[in-house]
Write an enzyme that holds these catalytic residues in place. Structure first.
Site, PDB file in Angstrom:
ATOM      1  N   HIS A  48       0.810  -1.219   0.000  1.00 40.14           N
ATOM      2  CA  HIS A  48       0.000   0.000   0.000  1.00 40.14           C
ATOM      3  C   HIS A  48       0.845   1.273   0.000  1.00 40.14           C
ATOM      4  CE1 HIS A  48      -3.642  -2.259   0.323  1.00 40.14           C
ATOM      5  NE2 HIS A  48      -3.335  -2.759   1.508  1.00 40.14           N
ATOM      6  N   ARG A  74       7.284  -5.232   3.513  1.00 37.35           N
ATOM      7  CA  ARG A  74       6.071  -5.975   3.172  1.00 37.35           C
ATOM      8  C   ARG A  74       5.999  -6.093   1.664  1.00 37.35           C
ATOM      9  NH1 ARG A  74      -0.056  -4.439   4.956  1.00 37.35           N
ATOM     10  NH2 ARG A  74       0.384  -2.506   3.798  1.00 37.35           N
ATOM     11  N   GLU A 149      -5.625 -11.506   7.913  1.00 38.27           N
ATOM     12  CA  GLU A 149      -6.432 -10.298   7.776  1.00 38.27           C
ATOM     13  C   GLU A 149      -7.736 -10.511   7.014  1.00 38.27           C
ATOM     14  OE1 GLU A 149      -4.105  -7.402   5.613  1.00 38.27           O
ATOM     15  OE2 GLU A 149      -3.095  -8.941   4.451  1.00 38.27           O
ATOM     16  N   ASP A 175      -8.240  -4.589   7.698  1.00 43.83           N
ATOM     17  CA  ASP A 175      -8.830  -5.650   6.894  1.00 43.83           C
ATOM     18  C   ASP A 175      -9.471  -6.720   7.778  1.00 43.83           C
ATOM     19  OD1 ASP A 175      -8.430  -4.818   4.218  1.00 43.83           O
ATOM     20  OD2 ASP A 175      -6.310  -5.304   4.393  1.00 43.83           O
TER      21      ASP A 175
END
Length: 252
Positions: A48, A74, A149, A175
Protein backbone atom coordinates in the site's frame (compact mmCIF):
# COMPACT_ATOMS: atom_id res chain seq x y z
CA UNK A 1 23.57 -9.26 6.94
CA UNK A 2 23.98 -12.54 8.85
CA UNK A 3 25.41 -11.16 12.09
CA UNK A 4 22.85 -8.38 12.43
CA UNK A 5 19.97 -10.68 11.53
CA UNK A 6 21.02 -13.33 14.01
CA UNK A 7 21.17 -10.72 16.79
CA UNK A 8 17.61 -9.69 15.99
CA UNK A 9 16.49 -13.31 15.74
CA UNK A 10 17.96 -14.05 19.17
CA UNK A 11 16.44 -10.92 20.71
CA UNK A 12 12.98 -11.76 19.39
CA UNK A 13 13.33 -15.39 20.49
CA UNK A 14 14.19 -14.12 23.97
CA UNK A 15 10.87 -12.24 24.08
CA UNK A 16 12.01 -8.68 23.48
CA UNK A 17 9.43 -6.14 22.36
CA UNK A 18 10.10 -4.62 18.94
CA UNK A 19 8.55 -1.26 18.07
CA UNK A 20 8.64 -0.40 14.40
CA UNK A 21 8.30 2.45 11.94
CA UNK A 22 6.19 1.85 8.83
CA UNK A 23 7.53 3.51 5.70
CA UNK A 24 4.92 4.30 3.06
CA UNK A 25 7.10 6.91 1.37
CA UNK A 26 10.38 6.27 -0.42
CA UNK A 27 12.23 8.98 1.48
CA UNK A 28 15.78 7.98 2.35
CA UNK A 29 15.87 10.89 4.77
CA UNK A 30 12.86 9.61 6.74
CA UNK A 31 14.28 6.09 6.69
CA UNK A 32 17.50 7.39 8.22
CA UNK A 33 15.63 9.51 10.78
CA UNK A 34 13.49 6.56 11.83
CA UNK A 35 16.47 4.28 12.26
CA UNK A 36 18.40 6.94 14.16
CA UNK A 37 15.39 7.57 16.41
CA UNK A 38 15.78 4.07 17.77
CA UNK A 39 12.98 2.06 16.20
CA UNK A 40 13.69 -1.65 16.43
CA UNK A 41 12.59 -2.22 12.85
CA UNK A 42 11.80 -0.10 9.82
CA UNK A 43 9.36 -1.62 7.35
CA UNK A 44 9.22 -0.65 3.68
CA UNK A 45 5.68 -1.07 2.37
CA UNK A 46 5.45 -2.37 -1.19
CA UNK A 47 1.75 -3.22 -0.98
CA UNK A 48 0.00 0.00 0.00
CA UNK A 49 3.05 2.26 0.09
CA UNK A 50 5.10 3.77 -2.72
CA UNK A 51 8.19 1.55 -2.56
CA UNK A 52 9.01 -0.46 -5.66
CA UNK A 53 11.82 -2.96 -6.36
CA UNK A 54 14.10 -0.19 -7.63
CA UNK A 55 13.79 1.60 -4.28
CA UNK A 56 14.64 -1.28 -1.98
CA UNK A 57 18.45 -1.26 -2.03
CA UNK A 58 18.80 2.47 -1.43
CA UNK A 59 16.20 2.39 1.34
CA UNK A 60 17.76 -0.59 3.11
CA UNK A 61 21.12 1.18 2.92
CA UNK A 62 19.50 4.29 4.43
CA UNK A 63 18.07 2.31 7.34
CA UNK A 64 21.40 0.64 8.08
CA UNK A 65 23.32 3.92 7.77
CA UNK A 66 21.76 5.36 10.93
CA UNK A 67 21.21 2.48 13.30
CA UNK A 68 20.77 -1.24 13.92
CA UNK A 69 17.06 -1.45 13.06
CA UNK A 70 15.83 -4.74 11.58
CA UNK A 71 15.40 -4.05 7.87
CA UNK A 72 11.88 -5.21 7.05
CA UNK A 73 9.64 -5.06 3.97
CA UNK A 74 6.07 -5.97 3.17
CA UNK A 75 5.88 -7.58 -0.24
CA UNK A 76 3.02 -6.59 -2.53
CA UNK A 77 1.64 -10.12 -2.77
CA UNK A 78 2.48 -13.72 -1.91
CA UNK A 79 4.47 -14.34 -5.08
CA UNK A 80 7.67 -16.37 -5.31
CA UNK A 81 9.67 -13.91 -7.42
CA UNK A 82 8.82 -10.86 -5.32
CA UNK A 83 9.58 -12.56 -2.01
CA UNK A 84 12.88 -13.83 -3.38
CA UNK A 85 13.74 -10.37 -4.68
CA UNK A 86 13.49 -8.94 -1.16
CA UNK A 87 15.72 -11.69 0.20
CA UNK A 88 18.23 -11.05 -2.61
CA UNK A 89 18.22 -7.35 -1.71
CA UNK A 90 19.27 -8.13 1.86
CA UNK A 91 15.95 -7.49 3.58
CA UNK A 92 16.09 -9.17 7.00
CA UNK A 93 12.37 -9.69 7.63
CA UNK A 94 9.61 -10.17 5.08
CA UNK A 95 5.93 -9.57 5.76
CA UNK A 96 3.56 -11.38 3.39
CA UNK A 97 -0.03 -10.10 3.14
CA UNK A 98 -3.29 -12.03 2.83
CA UNK A 99 -2.10 -15.45 3.91
CA UNK A 100 -5.35 -17.41 4.08
CA UNK A 101 -4.37 -21.07 4.15
CA UNK A 102 -1.67 -23.55 5.04
CA UNK A 103 -0.79 -23.72 1.34
CA UNK A 104 -0.30 -19.94 1.24
CA UNK A 105 1.96 -20.08 4.30
CA UNK A 106 3.97 -22.97 2.89
CA UNK A 107 4.47 -21.13 -0.41
CA UNK A 108 5.81 -18.05 1.39
CA UNK A 109 8.18 -20.13 3.52
CA UNK A 110 9.40 -22.11 0.53
CA UNK A 111 10.25 -18.91 -1.34
CA UNK A 112 12.75 -18.00 1.38
CA UNK A 113 14.48 -21.36 1.79
CA UNK A 114 17.08 -22.74 -0.62
CA UNK A 115 16.66 -26.31 -1.93
CA UNK A 116 19.32 -27.45 0.59
CA UNK A 117 16.79 -26.48 3.30
CA UNK A 118 13.78 -27.91 1.50
CA UNK A 119 12.64 -24.72 -0.25
CA UNK A 120 12.52 -23.30 -3.75
CA UNK A 121 14.56 -20.11 -3.39
CA UNK A 122 16.90 -19.22 -6.21
CA UNK A 123 20.27 -17.69 -5.36
CA UNK A 124 20.53 -14.07 -6.46
CA UNK A 125 23.16 -12.11 -4.51
CA UNK A 126 21.91 -8.67 -5.56
CA UNK A 127 22.87 -6.82 -2.39
CA UNK A 128 26.15 -8.72 -2.06
CA UNK A 129 27.19 -7.78 -5.59
CA UNK A 130 26.34 -4.14 -5.00
CA UNK A 131 28.49 -4.10 -1.88
CA UNK A 132 31.28 -6.28 -3.32
CA UNK A 133 30.85 -8.89 -0.61
CA UNK A 134 29.44 -12.07 -2.14
CA UNK A 135 28.95 -14.74 0.53
CA UNK A 136 27.60 -18.26 0.89
CA UNK A 137 24.07 -17.61 2.12
CA UNK A 138 22.63 -21.12 1.81
CA UNK A 139 21.97 -21.33 5.56
CA UNK A 140 20.65 -17.80 5.81
CA UNK A 141 17.01 -16.76 5.52
CA UNK A 142 15.09 -13.63 6.47
CA UNK A 143 12.49 -13.76 9.21
CA UNK A 144 9.03 -14.43 7.80
CA UNK A 145 5.82 -12.86 9.09
CA UNK A 146 2.50 -13.81 7.52
CA UNK A 147 -0.53 -11.54 7.70
CA UNK A 148 -3.87 -12.80 8.97
CA UNK A 149 -6.43 -10.30 7.78
CA UNK A 150 -9.40 -12.02 6.18
CA UNK A 151 -12.13 -14.50 7.11
CA UNK A 152 -10.40 -17.53 5.66
CA UNK A 153 -7.08 -16.70 7.28
CA UNK A 154 -8.77 -16.27 10.65
CA UNK A 155 -10.51 -19.63 10.30
CA UNK A 156 -7.16 -21.31 9.54
CA UNK A 157 -4.95 -19.28 11.88
CA UNK A 158 -3.96 -22.10 14.21
CA UNK A 159 -2.84 -24.29 11.31
CA UNK A 160 -1.07 -21.39 9.59
CA UNK A 161 0.91 -20.52 12.70
CA UNK A 162 2.12 -24.13 12.94
CA UNK A 163 3.64 -24.18 9.43
CA UNK A 164 7.44 -24.71 9.58
CA UNK A 165 9.39 -21.63 8.50
CA UNK A 166 6.85 -19.12 9.81
CA UNK A 167 8.59 -16.90 12.36
CA UNK A 168 5.67 -14.65 13.22
CA UNK A 169 2.17 -13.53 12.44
CA UNK A 170 1.28 -9.93 11.71
CA UNK A 171 -2.25 -8.58 12.05
CA UNK A 172 -3.69 -6.00 9.68
CA UNK A 173 -6.44 -4.64 11.97
CA UNK A 174 -8.35 -2.73 9.29
CA UNK A 175 -8.83 -5.65 6.89
CA UNK A 176 -9.46 -7.95 9.86
CA UNK A 177 -12.26 -5.60 10.92
CA UNK A 178 -13.92 -5.97 7.51
CA UNK A 179 -13.52 -9.75 7.83
CA UNK A 180 -15.65 -9.81 10.99
CA UNK A 181 -18.20 -7.29 9.66
CA UNK A 182 -16.82 -4.37 11.68
CA UNK A 183 -15.43 -0.96 10.84
CA UNK A 184 -11.73 -0.11 11.25
CA UNK A 185 -10.90 1.95 14.30
CA UNK A 186 -14.23 1.40 16.06
CA UNK A 187 -14.52 -0.79 19.19
CA UNK A 188 -16.08 -4.13 18.32
CA UNK A 189 -16.28 -7.37 20.32
CA UNK A 190 -15.91 -9.63 17.29
CA UNK A 191 -12.77 -7.77 16.22
CA UNK A 192 -11.29 -7.92 19.71
CA UNK A 193 -11.98 -11.67 19.82
CA UNK A 194 -10.34 -12.16 16.42
CA UNK A 195 -7.23 -10.24 17.50
CA UNK A 196 -7.02 -12.29 20.70
CA UNK A 197 -7.45 -15.54 18.78
CA UNK A 198 -4.58 -14.72 16.43
CA UNK A 199 -2.30 -13.70 19.28
CA UNK A 200 -3.12 -16.89 21.18
CA UNK A 201 -2.46 -19.02 18.08
CA UNK A 202 0.96 -17.40 17.72
CA UNK A 203 1.76 -17.97 21.39
CA UNK A 204 0.74 -21.63 21.22
CA UNK A 205 2.86 -22.17 18.08
CA UNK A 206 5.83 -20.41 19.68
CA UNK A 207 6.06 -17.73 17.01
CA UNK A 208 6.12 -13.94 17.27
CA UNK A 209 2.76 -12.10 17.54
CA UNK A 210 2.82 -8.83 15.60
CA UNK A 211 0.29 -6.12 14.84
CA UNK A 212 -0.03 -2.87 12.95
CA UNK A 213 -0.73 0.33 14.95
CA UNK A 214 -1.01 3.93 13.86
CA UNK A 215 0.59 5.60 16.86
CA UNK A 216 2.41 4.99 20.11
CA UNK A 217 -0.62 5.07 22.39
CA UNK A 218 -2.26 2.24 20.45
CA UNK A 219 1.03 0.34 20.39
CA UNK A 220 1.25 0.57 24.19
CA UNK A 221 -2.17 -1.07 24.48
CA UNK A 222 -1.15 -3.87 22.12
CA UNK A 223 2.04 -4.45 24.10
CA UNK A 224 -0.07 -4.98 27.22
CA UNK A 225 -2.11 -7.53 25.26
CA UNK A 226 0.99 -9.60 24.59
CA UNK A 227 2.09 -8.46 21.14
CA UNK A 228 5.85 -8.27 20.61
CA UNK A 229 6.36 -6.99 17.04
CA UNK A 230 4.41 -3.76 16.95
CA UNK A 231 4.38 -1.05 14.34
CA UNK A 232 4.00 2.08 16.45
CA UNK A 233 4.20 4.83 13.84
CA UNK A 234 4.00 5.45 10.12
CA UNK A 235 6.23 7.96 8.39
CA UNK A 236 3.46 9.88 6.61
CA UNK A 237 1.05 9.82 9.55
CA UNK A 238 3.71 10.86 12.06
CA UNK A 239 4.94 13.67 9.82
CA UNK A 240 1.39 14.91 9.33
CA UNK A 241 0.71 14.93 13.07
CA UNK A 242 3.94 16.78 13.77
CA UNK A 243 3.21 19.37 11.08
CA UNK A 244 -0.31 20.01 12.39
CA UNK A 245 0.83 20.21 16.00
CA UNK A 246 3.63 22.62 15.18
CA UNK A 247 1.36 24.77 13.04
CA UNK A 248 -1.30 24.88 15.77
CA UNK A 249 1.37 25.94 18.26
CA UNK A 250 2.61 28.64 15.93
CA UNK A 251 -0.92 29.97 15.38
CA UNK A 252 -2.01 29.63 18.97
Amino acid sequence: MTEALEKHRASLAAGEIYNGLWMMSTSQELAKIGSAAGYDYVCLDMQHGFARPSDILRLTDAVRASGPALVTARVAANRFAEIGMLADAGVEAVIVPLVSSVADAEAAASALDYPSRGGDRSWGPTADLMHNAVQDTRDERPLLFVMIENEEGLANVEKICAVPGIDGVYIGPADLAFAVDALPGQPNDAHAEAVARIRTAADVAGIIPGIHCGHGAEAKVRKAQGFRFITSAGDIGAAGRAFREDLATARG
